[in-house]
Write an enzyme that holds these catalytic residues in place. Structure first.
Site, PDB file in Angstrom:
ATOM      1  N   CYS A 194       0.819  -1.209   0.000  1.00  0.00           N
ATOM      2  CA  CYS A 194       0.000   0.000   0.000  1.00  0.00           C
ATOM      3  C   CYS A 194       0.855   1.262   0.000  1.00  0.00           C
ATOM      4  O   CYS A 194       0.378   2.352  -0.270  1.00  0.00           O
ATOM      5  CB  CYS A 194      -0.934  -0.009   1.204  1.00  0.00           C
ATOM      6  SG  CYS A 194      -1.741  -1.607   1.417  1.00  0.00           S
ATOM      7  N   ARG A 198       8.664 -15.834  14.311  1.00  0.00           N
ATOM      8  CA  ARG A 198       7.340 -16.452  14.304  1.00  0.00           C
ATOM      9  C   ARG A 198       7.377 -17.973  14.286  1.00  0.00           C
ATOM     10  O   ARG A 198       6.362 -18.626  14.424  1.00  0.00           O
ATOM     11  CB  ARG A 198       6.516 -15.960  13.104  1.00  0.00           C
ATOM     12  CG  ARG A 198       6.397 -14.452  12.993  1.00  0.00           C
ATOM     13  CD  ARG A 198       5.599 -13.881  14.173  1.00  0.00           C
ATOM     14  NE  ARG A 198       5.912 -12.476  14.395  1.00  0.00           N
ATOM     15  CZ  ARG A 198       5.331 -11.470  13.765  1.00  0.00           C
ATOM     16  NH1 ARG A 198       4.403 -11.709  12.885  1.00  0.00           N
ATOM     17  NH2 ARG A 198       5.677 -10.230  14.026  1.00  0.00           N
TER      18      ARG A 198
END
Ligand code: FAD
Ligand code: FAD
Lengths: 456, 456
Positions: free
Chosen positions: A42, A70
């Site tokens: 974006c 993660r």
């Protein structure tokens, strides 16, 4: 348990991280055919404009960082080319080695996203014609702008990416022309049927918007774009073309595996984000999601929907028991700011409501963003779309130089909860302070009009 | 039916207009002891700063305009001095004529508002010592600033009006010192326990905040203020003093008539805004209202509450049948912007939650108002206060150079509806666009922390 995530840009990493959180002992592997994961897509127009520095500003996370923090595995430059849901097998192409192999899985989460639509006109492969979708596109555009002598850019498509790209080009001191069959900007992407504030800002910035579309792209001897021919028979000279006419979901992998596709062409999923295939979930731009006002399943290819659907898909995919999470229908919010004007939109426009078979009316007001006499107060256009009779809030579109996007956010919980215009007009305690909001907020002013128009 | 409205500033005109709308054949008479109705009280600091032009900028409506457009009668300079609810009689003093008479009524709406609290210290009647409540105060301050050679102003009380007045004085090129026992600004009015952004902006503007309070005011021979003595034994020289230490509800008329007063000293009302007296309703700053998170009845002397309670009081007062409207508990929202910093607050602070006997935890985050790297992106502090276990949103406080007040508005429907932090974190589709909001809105970031802290 082995969970495969296909696609590693926005929804993919979110899903992989959530799956690992939900089932820490599962092996989670994310396949991404590109060279990067976790890109700030974006932000691309602002990177192209030169507002964010180098391309590294677009890298939100690297594969290494994701693996370390993660706990899932990342396979870059690996494309999943086939999927056998019943047998629990993926076919994977290692692009840099030309090697193909099979991988076993128990569950798959598809986050294959969308691709930018092409014009499909002669000459589209000329150098200097770009779509804006990933980091490579962004870098290619920057390189073109920095090495070619570009003066005029044609932007095909006046949606939010088209508008952002026109602004980016203008911010670099170049001229831009937007071609959009509607003759307006943001005609489909964001419903701003009732306001011309954005159109006026675009015009004031010297960007022409023409109610035309490209029919051919012309190049010079070296293959560099030099003009666009339009359906009005006009030739528009230019040294660069941006094609921003929407996206289409990348369903091919799932479709080949037998997955059901919805009315809008995205993957059909249930309220757990499960596809019609056993052990396969989907999320992000590739999947259809239900919208709150009417329950219709739509493509809503925006980042917040991607993140939310990734969470639901991952929790259910990683769950050993039953339902782990449910997807709550989207409010359908979107915001753009360009040329000094903000547009915020939530839910349905009047046209979309009619299309959905709802008996809707619109209330339009032009008010002020602050106390009218307060220095810096700006006109603000609010349209509320409400159901006749019941007065349920179906949507709202807000346009102003300030405070439009966040006012759209105020509508989000109301549209998502099926609140009425009367609740907004009468019971909602929106704050009042002269430098930030007028005595009666524009949203409440519009809601009062809507109550009357809805006829109850 | 004859309906009397007592008080004509903000809640009064709203109630009179609504009563007339509800019962068009009723005779509605509004009594106001002052010379004006419908003043933009909240704009006074900006008028004093010189940002709004002349005093007429503060006049929202004149008596004549109201009478013409709304169909009720306005009696200026008439004070209601006694009320006999059972007999249906008011005693009215016509102040300009020294005449007293009785008026008959069927129903009364009290909108007598609040008065500014005084310090109660010696010397407080010196010339140049002001409270800020009505148009006369505003004009007196402007006159003083324009005719005396003021260099330094002491503001007693760092609530939102104190901060706005300190900024007004600074905007006129003068020096200001705020005395507040807490040593901070907005310590009680707006809960911003968790952020020092406003304190730092106040300091950066050269406004000193001292943890002291006035014990005496000293004047020159002509009776003009020259210094304030504080409880630390200090003498602070000044040529003007603003006293902004809160307000007290003007209950005296109702109390003399036997009305019940609530815990906070305001008029006690039921959920129709009816007082304990037959045929008497109340609204605006004089009445206590229930707040959403815990149902406690509080004084919330702000304009939106006044307008809303006026509507409910008027509809019920003007109704011939049963319940015409119900007051929905307030979210408790408030916003201030001064010295370039916005503060928005909704619901309970952590201290207020504890005081209400709720088992609450706070989640504090510092995030960005837009994509972090986007030009103009500002730090934003968000504190969410949630109930332990259930995770119900009890309140939120937001501080930033931009987008704090409207983000408070986003919390309003959530706090009013008893939504959970999890709903905000996971299900609410707040918009994302780099120039207006980051990928995950600060409200959602804080909500995620709150979910973990709430322990579910
Ligand atoms: C210029 C631009 C501006 C935008 N601005 C905004 C904005 O302001 N606000 C907003 O909310 N949204 C915005 N968006 C939309 C947002 O970026 C998308 O919704 C989001 O990127 C979707 O994420 P996704 O992971 O679902 O899909 P994608 O981003 O399309 O990622 C899918 C990934 O899957 C990979 N892949 C696909 N198939 C395979 C396969 N078979 N094997 C391996 N890998 C595969 C692809 O290479 C790709 O990297 C913008 C998008 C663009 C292009
Ligand atoms: C400087 C300042 C800034 C403010 N800023 C904000 C803001 O930014 N946002 C916000 O929401 N709120 C703000 N407020 C608060 C807001 O102005 C009050 O909530 C609102 O004015 C209350 O209206 P009211 O009609 O209940 O009471 P009042 O404004 O107190 O009006 C009561 C009226 O009743 C009259 N009256 C009283 N007794 C009698 C009687 N016996 N007979 C006849 N007449 C009588 C009085 O003369 C008075 O005119 C601000 C207030 C001040 C002073």
């Amino acid at each position: 348990m082995r969970i495969a995530v296909v696609g590693g840009l926005a929804a993919g990493p979110a899903a992989a991280a959530e799956a690992k959180r939900q089932a820490p002992d599962a092996e989670v592997v994310m396949f991404e055919e590109g060279r990067h994961v976790s890109i700030g897509t974006c932000e691309i127009p602002y990177y192209i404009a030169g507002h964010l520095g180098g391309a590294d500003a677009l890298v939100v996370n690297t594969a290494e960082k994701l693996e370390r923090s993660r706990g899932f595995e990342v396979r870059l430059r690996e494309r999943v080319t086939a999927l056998d849901a019943r047998a629990g097998r993926l076919v994977v192409d290692a692009l840099d080695y030309g090697a193909q192999r099979e991988e076993r899985f128990d569950r798959v989460i598809l986050a294959t996203g969308a691709r930018a639509r092409r014009l499909g006109v002669p000459g589209e492969d000329a150098a200097g014609v770009f779509v804006i979708r990933d980091l490579e596109d962004a870098q290619a555009v920057r390189l073109w702008l920095e090495t070619e002598s570009v003066r005029h850019v044609v932007v095909a498509g006046g949606g939010y990416i088209g508008v952002e790209m026109a602004e980016a080009v203008r911010d670099r001191g170049l001229q831009a022309t937007i071609l959009d069959p509607s003759g307006r900007v943001l005609n489909n992407t964001v419903a701003c049927e009732a306001s011309d504030l954005m159109d006026r800002a675009v015009a004031a910035a010297g960007v022409a918007v023409r109610a035309e579309k490209p029919t051919e792209i012309l190049a010079d001897r070296a293959g560099r774009v030099r003009a666009v021919r339009t359906d009005a028979g006009e030739l528009v000279g230019c040294q660069m073309v941006v094609v921003s006419i929407g996206v289409e979901p990348r369903t091919e992998l799932a479709v080949a595996a037998g997955a059901r596709v919805g009315e809008m062409g995205g993957l059909a999923v249930d309220d757990r984000m499960k596809t019609s295939l056993a052990n396969v979930w989907a999320c992000g731009d590739v999947a259809e999601v239900p919208r709150a006002p009417d329950g219709r399943r739509v493509l809503w290819p925006l980042a917040p929907t991607g993140r939310r659907s990734a969470r639901v898909a991952a929790r259910n995919a990683a769950s050993r028991g039953g339902r782990a999470d449910t997807f709550r229908p989207i409010a359908g919010g979107v915001a753009v700011k360009a040329f000094g004007i903000e547009v915020g939109s939530v839910g349905l426009s009047l046209a979309q409501a009619a299309d959905a078979g709802l008996d809707a009316v619109a209330a339009d007001v032009r008010h002020w963003t602050r106390t009218a006499a307060f220095p810096g107060s700006c006109p603000i256009d609010v349209r509320l779309v409400v159901e006749r009779g019941a007065g349920r809030l179906l949507g709202g579109q807000i346009v102003s130089a300030e405070g439009a996007a966040l006012r759209a956010d105020v509508l989000v919980p109301l549209v998502q909860a099926g609140a009425t215009a009367r609740e907004l007009a009468e019971d909602l305690d929106l704050v009042y302070n002269p430098p930030v909001a007028p005595a009666v907020d524009p949203l409440k002013v519009a809601a009062s009009v809507a109550v009357r128009r809805a006829g109850r």
